[in-house]
Every structure is written in structure tokens, then in C-alpha cells.
Design a protein around this motif. Structure first.
Motif, PDB file in Angstrom:
ATOM      1  N   LEU A 237     -12.308 -16.537 -33.985  1.00  0.00           N
ATOM      2  CA  LEU A 237     -13.760 -16.409 -33.881  1.00  0.00           C
ATOM      3  C   LEU A 237     -14.138 -15.047 -33.319  1.00  0.00           C
ATOM      4  CD1 LEU A 237     -16.439 -18.044 -34.211  1.00  0.00           C
ATOM      5  CD2 LEU A 237     -16.194 -18.669 -31.796  1.00  0.00           C
ATOM      6  N   THR A 238     -13.410 -14.605 -32.303  1.00  0.00           N
ATOM      7  CA  THR A 238     -13.682 -13.307 -31.687  1.00  0.00           C
ATOM      8  C   THR A 238     -13.462 -12.164 -32.656  1.00  0.00           C
ATOM      9  OG1 THR A 238     -13.100 -14.124 -29.477  1.00  0.00           O
ATOM     10  CG2 THR A 238     -12.986 -11.738 -29.834  1.00  0.00           C
ATOM     11  N   LEU A 239     -12.351 -12.204 -33.388  1.00  0.00           N
ATOM     12  CA  LEU A 239     -12.064 -11.131 -34.341  1.00  0.00           C
ATOM     13  C   LEU A 239     -13.109 -11.079 -35.440  1.00  0.00           C
ATOM     14  CD1 LEU A 239     -10.264  -8.871 -35.361  1.00  0.00           C
ATOM     15  CD2 LEU A 239      -8.832 -10.594 -36.488  1.00  0.00           C
ATOM     16  N   ALA A 240     -13.536 -12.244 -35.912  1.00  0.00           N
ATOM     17  CA  ALA A 240     -14.558 -12.275 -36.961  1.00  0.00           C
ATOM     18  C   ALA A 240     -15.853 -11.636 -36.490  1.00  0.00           C
ATOM     19  CB  ALA A 240     -14.794 -13.714 -37.407  1.00  0.00           C
ATOM     20  N   PHE A 241     -16.289 -11.994 -35.287  1.00  0.00           N
ATOM     21  CA  PHE A 241     -17.504 -11.392 -34.751  1.00  0.00           C
ATOM     22  C   PHE A 241     -17.310  -9.892 -34.496  1.00  0.00           C
ATOM     23  CE2 PHE A 241     -19.056 -15.715 -33.473  1.00  0.00           C
ATOM     24  CZ  PHE A 241     -20.295 -15.629 -34.084  1.00  0.00           C
ATOM     25  N   ALA A 242     -16.113  -9.497 -34.067  1.00  0.00           N
ATOM     26  CA  ALA A 242     -15.862  -8.083 -33.789  1.00  0.00           C
ATOM     27  C   ALA A 242     -15.918  -7.243 -35.056  1.00  0.00           C
ATOM     28  CB  ALA A 242     -14.499  -7.925 -33.102  1.00  0.00           C
ATOM     29  N   LEU A 243     -15.349  -7.743 -36.148  1.00  0.00           N
ATOM     30  CA  LEU A 243     -15.386  -6.992 -37.403  1.00  0.00           C
ATOM     31  C   LEU A 243     -16.815  -6.839 -37.915  1.00  0.00           C
ATOM     32  CD1 LEU A 243     -12.291  -8.551 -39.214  1.00  0.00           C
ATOM     33  CD2 LEU A 243     -12.522  -6.173 -38.458  1.00  0.00           C
ATOM     34  N   SER A 244     -17.566  -7.918 -37.871  1.00  0.00           N
ATOM     35  CA  SER A 244     -18.950  -7.827 -38.339  1.00  0.00           C
ATOM     36  C   SER A 244     -19.782  -6.936 -37.418  1.00  0.00           C
ATOM     37  CB  SER A 244     -19.570  -9.225 -38.452  1.00  0.00           C
ATOM     38  OG  SER A 244     -19.514  -9.917 -37.224  1.00  0.00           O
ATOM     39  N   MET A 361     -14.810 -12.277 -25.000  1.00  0.00           N
ATOM     40  CA  MET A 361     -15.098 -12.019 -26.406  1.00  0.00           C
ATOM     41  C   MET A 361     -15.771 -10.659 -26.577  1.00  0.00           C
ATOM     42  SD  MET A 361     -17.390 -14.336 -29.063  1.00  0.00           S
ATOM     43  CE  MET A 361     -16.202 -15.686 -29.089  1.00  0.00           C
ATOM     44  N   VAL A 362     -16.683 -10.343 -25.682  1.00  0.00           N
ATOM     45  CA  VAL A 362     -17.452  -9.103 -25.802  1.00  0.00           C
ATOM     46  C   VAL A 362     -16.565  -7.876 -25.650  1.00  0.00           C
ATOM     47  CG1 VAL A 362     -19.233  -7.710 -24.656  1.00  0.00           C
ATOM     48  CG2 VAL A 362     -19.658 -10.106 -25.178  1.00  0.00           C
ATOM     49  N   ILE A 363     -15.492  -7.966 -24.863  1.00  0.00           N
ATOM     50  CA  ILE A 363     -14.588  -6.823 -24.733  1.00  0.00           C
ATOM     51  C   ILE A 363     -14.057  -6.411 -26.106  1.00  0.00           C
ATOM     52  CG2 ILE A 363     -12.314  -6.111 -23.903  1.00  0.00           C
ATOM     53  CD1 ILE A 363     -12.850  -7.598 -21.345  1.00  0.00           C
ATOM     54  N   VAL A 364     -13.631  -7.373 -26.894  1.00  0.00           N
ATOM     55  CA  VAL A 364     -13.100  -7.074 -28.228  1.00  0.00           C
ATOM     56  C   VAL A 364     -14.213  -6.551 -29.141  1.00  0.00           C
ATOM     57  CG1 VAL A 364     -11.847  -7.991 -30.210  1.00  0.00           C
ATOM     58  CG2 VAL A 364     -11.357  -8.854 -27.917  1.00  0.00           C
ATOM     59  N   LEU A 365     -15.382  -7.198 -29.080  1.00  0.00           N
ATOM     60  CA  LEU A 365     -16.509  -6.726 -29.882  1.00  0.00           C
ATOM     61  C   LEU A 365     -16.864  -5.287 -29.529  1.00  0.00           C
ATOM     62  CD1 LEU A 365     -16.850  -9.864 -30.372  1.00  0.00           C
ATOM     63  CD2 LEU A 365     -19.295  -9.421 -30.427  1.00  0.00           C
ATOM     64  N   THR A 366     -16.824  -4.993 -28.249  1.00  0.00           N
ATOM     65  CA  THR A 366     -17.204  -3.659 -27.798  1.00  0.00           C
ATOM     66  C   THR A 366     -16.200  -2.616 -28.241  1.00  0.00           C
ATOM     67  OG1 THR A 366     -18.315  -4.606 -25.875  1.00  0.00           O
ATOM     68  CG2 THR A 366     -17.765  -2.271 -25.781  1.00  0.00           C
ATOM     69  N   LEU A 367     -14.917  -2.928 -28.154  1.00  0.00           N
ATOM     70  CA  LEU A 367     -13.901  -1.974 -28.605  1.00  0.00           C
ATOM     71  C   LEU A 367     -14.102  -1.634 -30.078  1.00  0.00           C
ATOM     72  CD1 LEU A 367     -10.734  -3.411 -26.820  1.00  0.00           C
ATOM     73  CD2 LEU A 367     -11.859  -1.232 -26.336  1.00  0.00           C
ATOM     74  N   MET A 368     -14.314  -2.660 -30.893  1.00  0.00           N
ATOM     75  CA  MET A 368     -14.538  -2.427 -32.317  1.00  0.00           C
ATOM     76  C   MET A 368     -15.864  -1.718 -32.565  1.00  0.00           C
ATOM     77  SD  MET A 368     -11.911  -3.657 -34.021  1.00  0.00           S
ATOM     78  CE  MET A 368     -12.468  -4.070 -35.675  1.00  0.00           C
ATOM     79  N   GLY A 369     -16.898  -2.156 -31.844  1.00  0.00           N
ATOM     80  CA  GLY A 369     -18.212  -1.564 -32.021  1.00  0.00           C
ATOM     81  C   GLY A 369     -18.311  -0.152 -31.485  1.00  0.00           C
ATOM     82  N   THR A 370     -17.410   0.221 -30.577  1.00  0.00           N
ATOM     83  CA  THR A 370     -17.384   1.586 -30.045  1.00  0.00           C
ATOM     84  C   THR A 370     -16.704   2.532 -31.011  1.00  0.00           C
ATOM     85  OG1 THR A 370     -17.341   0.769 -27.778  1.00  0.00           O
ATOM     86  CG2 THR A 370     -16.579   3.022 -28.141  1.00  0.00           C
ATOM     87  N   ILE A 371     -15.599   2.073 -31.583  1.00  0.00           N
ATOM     88  CA  ILE A 371     -14.864   2.919 -32.522  1.00  0.00           C
ATOM     89  C   ILE A 371     -15.687   3.206 -33.769  1.00  0.00           C
ATOM     90  CG2 ILE A 371     -12.837   2.997 -34.034  1.00  0.00           C
ATOM     91  CD1 ILE A 371     -11.398   1.291 -31.893  1.00  0.00           C
ATOM     92  N   ALA A 372     -16.451   2.214 -34.217  1.00  0.00           N
ATOM     93  CA  ALA A 372     -17.162   2.339 -35.493  1.00  0.00           C
ATOM     94  C   ALA A 372     -18.163   3.498 -35.546  1.00  0.00           C
ATOM     95  CB  ALA A 372     -17.846   1.016 -35.838  1.00  0.00           C
ATOM     96  N   PRO A 373     -19.091   3.641 -34.578  1.00  0.00           N
ATOM     97  CA  PRO A 373     -20.020   4.772 -34.667  1.00  0.00           C
ATOM     98  C   PRO A 373     -19.334   6.130 -34.557  1.00  0.00           C
ATOM     99  CG  PRO A 373     -20.846   3.094 -33.166  1.00  0.00           C
ATOM    100  CD  PRO A 373     -19.433   2.748 -33.461  1.00  0.00           C
ATOM    101  N   VAL A 374     -18.284   6.217 -33.728  1.00  0.00           N
ATOM    102  CA  VAL A 374     -17.542   7.476 -33.618  1.00  0.00           C
ATOM    103  C   VAL A 374     -16.869   7.792 -34.948  1.00  0.00           C
ATOM    104  CG1 VAL A 374     -15.692   8.685 -32.424  1.00  0.00           C
ATOM    105  CG2 VAL A 374     -17.165   7.140 -31.155  1.00  0.00           C
ATOM    106  N   GLY A 375     -16.227   6.787 -35.525  1.00  0.00           N
ATOM    107  CA  GLY A 375     -15.586   6.990 -36.816  1.00  0.00           C
ATOM    108  C   GLY A 375     -16.579   7.400 -37.884  1.00  0.00           C
ATOM    109  N   ALA A 376     -17.762   6.798 -37.857  1.00  0.00           N
ATOM    110  CA  ALA A 376     -18.797   7.164 -38.830  1.00  0.00           C
ATOM    111  C   ALA A 376     -19.233   8.613 -38.644  1.00  0.00           C
ATOM    112  CB  ALA A 376     -19.991   6.227 -38.698  1.00  0.00           C
ATOM    113  N   GLY A 377     -19.346   9.032 -37.369  1.00  0.00           N
ATOM    114  CA  GLY A 377     -19.696  10.421 -37.100  1.00  0.00           C
ATOM    115  C   GLY A 377     -18.636  11.391 -37.593  1.00  0.00           C
ATOM    116  N   VAL A 378     -17.357  11.037 -37.404  1.00  0.00           N
ATOM    117  CA  VAL A 378     -16.262  11.873 -37.890  1.00  0.00           C
ATOM    118  C   VAL A 378     -16.275  11.937 -39.406  1.00  0.00           C
ATOM    119  CG1 VAL A 378     -13.755  12.084 -38.037  1.00  0.00           C
ATOM    120  CG2 VAL A 378     -14.830  11.461 -35.861  1.00  0.00           C
TER     121      VAL A 378
END
Length: 413
Positions: A237-244, A361-378
Motif C-alpha cells: 500500500l505504501t509503495l503504491a501511494f509513493a509511486l503515484s 508511510m509518509v517517509i517513503v512517500l516523501t523520498l519518492m516525492g522529493t526525488i521526482a521534482p529534482v529529476g524533472a528539473g534535471v
């Protein structure tokens, strides 16, 4: 449905104090998210132009703030379970006001990174996680209605603050606009958190929902915290929410720059982004009655499906109707995603350990959600466009859909 929810609040006398808390949090979350999250996208381009920093550097500092917010969630969750949110959210609001004011005066990249880092700690204290934990404590049978009230109002945050930030930018420049937002943040949130929030309903001689405890079985379960955090159900459940969430996070930060990059006027882009907030509210209005009829698994499947469909639409092109369809679908997906996760956690595990379970759960969501905007900027800095970002976001949203589909039956812990 939402009007019915508000009638529920006032249909009896005296008013249950939990509804006062819910309405206060609805206001403070609207302002806190507006200033600390949504306004940032408006200031990316002018900060980039004045200070000479790259888009990856700017979004990286902002993403670091989001990372800190998630990483400190466990101690924050422990505090909320033990002491409630009044002191935490009041101190967080004071710190946030001061840090946003300092942001308006920043001159160097290290200063900005430090401010964003400290602002991340404040975010953990004032954004949705502590608000949801408070709602979970004050409500049981009416928890879904209370969360709907909170997120219904706060859903207008981007609709209000993105155009407001753009108007302030035009009138005052980005520095003056950020300073004005800092003052607004402090004036509204500090007194509401300091004077209206309380610890638990039992502290006022009350029970959750303002009545005797409900017969809701989940509230009577003895939850084994260690067992929950080791369960397969929890981590899928956590991974699914983190990916989305990673897809959502990248799009929310980069949506205005994306539209500007394809020739949309900045003001029009700001209004389009703000309209996502309106669609969030619509999505929540649809979600609440459906949540009573369908399983939580099916509801989350619907959320992930909406997200994937919205991203597929935007990949087709940047015509006006395509952007409008994206805004509608993405806004509904974002609004229901925000509401679905805390409800799933609270309904499955109850209120006693909500802060700690949700924060894990939020720790995992945050790690994924943090990488995503940086990756988009790169990606933008390397390729000069956002096409690859859109493809990856679509892939993540489809992966989350598959994970929810394969989710096993939850076992008692």
C-alpha cells in the motif's frame, strides 16, 4: 454531499468542539499549503532570472524541504499520538512565518537551501499530517465527513494562492510578494492554532464525535504497531501511494514551467494551475459518497486510474482542450489521493497509533516525492523539455495501479 456535511456540523446544539477544530484546520491548511507549497511554482522563473540559479538547483532546494518534512514525520507522529497538535502546530506556524520572510531576502544559494531545510521541519508540524492525526483523534464514526470538510476547504489553496502569488509578483516583484505571503501566513495560522486547537476530546470531557464511542470495530482492535510496520499489506500500500505521489509531486512543481515552456503565457499558466484546486474539490465531493459504497481498494484503484488518464491526455499535446482535460482529471486525482490515504490508514488501524503508522508511510512517500521534482528539473535542464518527465510520471502511475490491484487481503495485527 459537502453541503450535507456542513449541515451535519451545525444540526445539533451544542456544537461538538471537534467541528470547530476541523474548520480551524481547514483554514490554516489552506493558507499553509498556499504559502509553503503552491506559491513556490510561481516564483521559479523570476528567481531563476534574477539569481542565476538553475531550475534543478531551485527545485532541488524545494524538494529538500519536502524530504525533511517526511523524514521527521516519525518523531512528529510520536508527539501527536502522545501530546496532540496544539503546541506543535503553533510553534511550526511561527517558524514558518519567519522562514518565509527570510526567503524574501535571500541572496545566495546556500542561504536558500538552509531556509528550505528549516522550512521542511515547519512543514512537518503544520501541513496535512498533523491535521489528519488531530481529525483521527477527535472523530471516529464521522471521520470521513470531518476529513472531507478539512480537505474541501483546503482544496481551494492552489486556486487562491497561485493566482494571488502571481498578482503579488506583478505588483511587488518576487521578493515583495514572498514577504507579503509570510505576513499573511503568520496573521492567520498562528492565532488559530494557538487558541482553538486542543489535545484530545477526553480532555474536555467529551468522546470522539461528541457522543459515546461508536461500535466501529477498528477503534476497538488492539493494533500491534510492530506487526503493522512489518506487514506485506502495509508496504505494498505504501509503495503504491509513493509511486503515484511521485508523479503528482513532479507535476505540481513543474506544471507552470511546463506550460510556459510550450508557449503558454505565465499568467494563463498560473490560472490553469490554480484551477487544479477547483477540480480537487470536485473530486472530493464525488469521493465521499462513493467511499461509503465501495471498498477502500476499489476507491484507490479509481484514484490511480484518474491520475494515469490525466497524464496520458497531456502527452497527446498542449492544445487548450488537452490542458483543460488534464487539469480536470489531474485535479480530481490529486484531491482524492489526498483524502484516500489518511482514510485508509485510519479505517484500517484506528486512531491510537495513527501518527506513527501514517508517518512511517509518509517517509517513503516523501523520498519518492522529493526525488521526482529534482529529476524533472534535471530532465528539463538536459533535454530542454518535459516529455521524458511525462512518460515517467505516466509509468509510475500505471505501476501504482497494478500494485493496488495485486494488494493482498489485510490481516489483523
Amino acid at each position: 454531499m459537502i453541503s450535507k456535511a456542513f449541515r451535519h456540523i451545525f444540526k445539533r446544539e451544542p456544537i461538538y468542539y471537534g467541528w470547530i477544530i476541523a474548520l480551524a484546520l481547514a483554514v490554516t491548511e489552506t493558507v499553509s499549503y498556499g504559502v509553503m507549497f503552491y506559491a513556490f511554482s510561481v516564483f521559479i522563473t523570476p528567481m531563476e532570472a534574477e539569481l542565476g540559479w538553475s531550475r534543478a538547483q531551485l527545485t532541488g532546494a524545494f524538494s529538500l524541504s519536502l524530504l525533511i518534512t517526511g523524514l521527521v514525520g516519525v518523531p512528529v507522529g510520536w508527539w501527536l499520538d502522545k501530546h496532540g497538535g496544539r503546541l506543535l502546530m503553533t510553534v511550526g506556524s511561527i517558524g514558518a512565518m519567519l522562514l518565509v520572510a527570510l526567503w524574501s531576502q535571500v541572496q545566495t544559494l546556500p542561504e536558500f537551501v538552509l531556509i528550505m531545510t528549516l522550512l521542511g521541519f515547519c512543514g512537518a508540524a503544520v501541513l496535512y499530517e498533523p491535521a489528519f492525526a488531530i481529525i483521527a483523534t477527535w472523530f471516529a464514526r464521522r471521520r470521513g465527513t470531518a476529513m472531507a470538510v478539512l480537505t474541501f476547504v483546503a482544496g481551494f489553496s492552489s486556486t487562491i494562492f497561485i493566482p494571488l502569488s502571481d498578482a503579488l509578483l506583478v505588483a511587488q516583484g518576487w521578493r515583495g510578494a514572498v514577504l507579503t505571503l509570510a505576513i499573511l501566513l503568520g496573521v492567520i495560522t498562528i492565532p488559530l492554532h494557538g487558541f482553538l486547537l486542543r489535545g484530545k476530546p477526553q480532555d474536555l470531557g467529551l468522546q470522539p464525535d461528541g457522543a459515546l464511542p461508536s461500535a466501529r470495530s477498528v477503534e476497538r482492535q488492539k493494533i500491534n504497531l510492530r506487526g503493522v510496520l512489518r506487514s506485506r499489506y502495509f508496504w505494498i500500500l505504501t509503495l503504491a501511494f509513493a509511486l503515484s505521489w511521485s508523479s503528482i509531486s513532479a507535476m505540481r512543481v513543474h506544471f507552470i514551467p511546463l506550460l510556459i515552456s510550450v508557449g503558454i503565457h505565465p499568467t494563463s499558466a498560473a490560472w490553469a494551475s490554480g484551477m487544479i484546486g477547483v477540480m480537487q474539490v470536485l473530486g472530493r465531493m464525488v469521493f465521499v459518497p462513493l467511499e461509503r459504497r465501495f471498498s477502500s481498494k476499489n476507491m484507490v484503484l479509481g484514484v490511480c486510474g484518474l491520475l494515469a488518464l490525466s497524464l496520458a491526455t497531456l502527452l497527446l499535446g498542449s492544445a487548450g482542450w488537452m490542458i483543460a482535460v488534464f487539469v480536470a482529471l489531474f485535479g480530481m486525482a490529486l484531491g482524492t489521493h489526498t483524502l484516500a490515504r489518511p482514510l485508509v490508514v485510519a479505517d484500517n488501524y484506528g486512531a491510537a497509533f495513527y501518527g506513527r503508522i501514517s508517518s512511517a508511510m509518509v517517509i517513503v512517500l516523501t523520498l519518492m516525492g522529493t526525488i521526482a521534482p529534482v529529476g524533472a528539473g534535471v530532465i528539463f535542464d538536459v533535454f530542454g523539455n518535459y516529455e521524458l518527465m511525462l512518460l515517467l510520471a505516466l509509468g509510475f502511475s500505471v505501476a501504482s495501479l497494478v500494485l493496488i490491484w495485486l494488494l493482498p487481503r489485510r490481516q489483523a495485527h
